[in-house]
Scaffold this active site. Sequence first.
Site, PDB file in Angstrom:
ATOM      1  N   HIS A 118      85.562   2.668  54.566  1.00 57.83           N
ATOM      2  CA  HIS A 118      86.197   1.476  53.992  1.00 57.83           C
ATOM      3  C   HIS A 118      87.572   1.201  54.615  1.00 57.83           C
ATOM      4  O   HIS A 118      88.083   0.095  54.516  1.00 57.83           O
ATOM      5  CB  HIS A 118      86.287   1.580  52.462  1.00 57.83           C
ATOM      6  CG  HIS A 118      87.315   2.512  51.928  1.00 57.83           C
ATOM      7  ND1 HIS A 118      87.006   3.768  51.438  1.00 57.83           N
ATOM      8  CD2 HIS A 118      88.661   2.388  51.778  1.00 57.83           C
ATOM      9  CE1 HIS A 118      88.108   4.360  51.001  1.00 57.83           C
ATOM     10  NE2 HIS A 118      89.131   3.542  51.199  1.00 57.83           N
ATOM     11  N   ASP A 148      80.735   6.768  53.072  1.00 61.76           N
ATOM     12  CA  ASP A 148      82.131   6.366  53.254  1.00 61.76           C
ATOM     13  C   ASP A 148      82.842   7.210  54.311  1.00 61.76           C
ATOM     14  O   ASP A 148      84.030   7.506  54.186  1.00 61.76           O
ATOM     15  CB  ASP A 148      82.905   6.413  51.932  1.00 61.76           C
ATOM     16  CG  ASP A 148      84.169   5.541  51.977  1.00 61.76           C
ATOM     17  OD1 ASP A 148      84.249   4.670  52.866  1.00 61.76           O
ATOM     18  OD2 ASP A 148      85.064   5.752  51.140  1.00 61.76           O
ATOM     19  N   SER A 245      93.480   7.287  51.655  1.00 56.86           N
ATOM     20  CA  SER A 245      92.078   7.220  52.068  1.00 56.86           C
ATOM     21  C   SER A 245      91.876   7.758  53.471  1.00 56.86           C
ATOM     22  O   SER A 245      92.562   7.363  54.409  1.00 56.86           O
ATOM     23  CB  SER A 245      91.572   5.775  52.033  1.00 56.86           C
ATOM     24  OG  SER A 245      91.010   5.470  50.796  1.00 56.86           O
TER      25      SER A 245
END
Length: 297
Positions: A118, A148, A245
């Site tokens: 993402h 992911d 992230s």
Amino acid sequence: MGPYGGGPAGPPPPPPFPNRGRAWNLRQKLLAGGAALALALAAGGVGAAVSTALTSNDTVASGPTAVSGAASKGGTAAQVAKAVQPSVVSIQARTGAGGSGGSGVVLRSDGVIMTNAHVVAGAEQVAVKFADGRTAQARVLGADTKSDIALIKAENVSGLKPAALGNSDALAVGDEVLAVGSPLGLDGSVTSGIVSALGREIKEGDSGGGGGQDLPPGLGQLSRQESTVIKNAIQTDAAINPGNSGGALVNSAGQVIGINTAIATSGSNSGNIGVGFSIPMNEAKKVATQILANGTT
């Protein structure tokens, strides 16, 4: 033609790490334990790292040995942080509509880096900033939205310090961990905590176009992407915030045992509330091996 195939280098990289916009807090439904909380993808800053290797067959490999400088199993937080920070990178992705940031873990000295899918979703340009201040343009080697996980390749770099990958199956509830990254753009930040739970199942994405939330420019496409269900996620109370992230969850031996991906939020609080989630490294390694072999999964 680059060493992994692909075309010309393309346009020059975007200006290195312009002032970041608002930290985005795309929220999703948390499936773990039936808790009525929202889940926010922890994008927007710099990632983490520790030491990993790829075999000559381009498979992801790692050993259980401790990272030099992190002492043997049970190194202090300061020792572990010092050992892993040289492998921390910051990722800035540009789309046609805007941009986002995230973190990454150096897998190879020639610039192969692991991050979250993402973080680089829809990216037309990707720039990487290293711990020593260098920057480089990067390209996406492949991504798997279901897990992911994505790999990118920083161009025209060498001599990077790869990270050592640990065995996430060996984790136990209560183990001490560090999260390394750049929450809210604060490069090289380190937070500490424990493994709070194992085997969580979380759902990211598929938020129905944002649900009327105030998303920064360029994230509408991401908010509508296919849902990602991560099984066996690691839950930790080490502070994870927007910007983490793709960064690393690190054990006391200085090994990356998870890739930070999401945080639970409550009410109007879009930041850390002590419930964060990481993709187990054993799962991430399998995906990375497939990407290197096939370009995608």
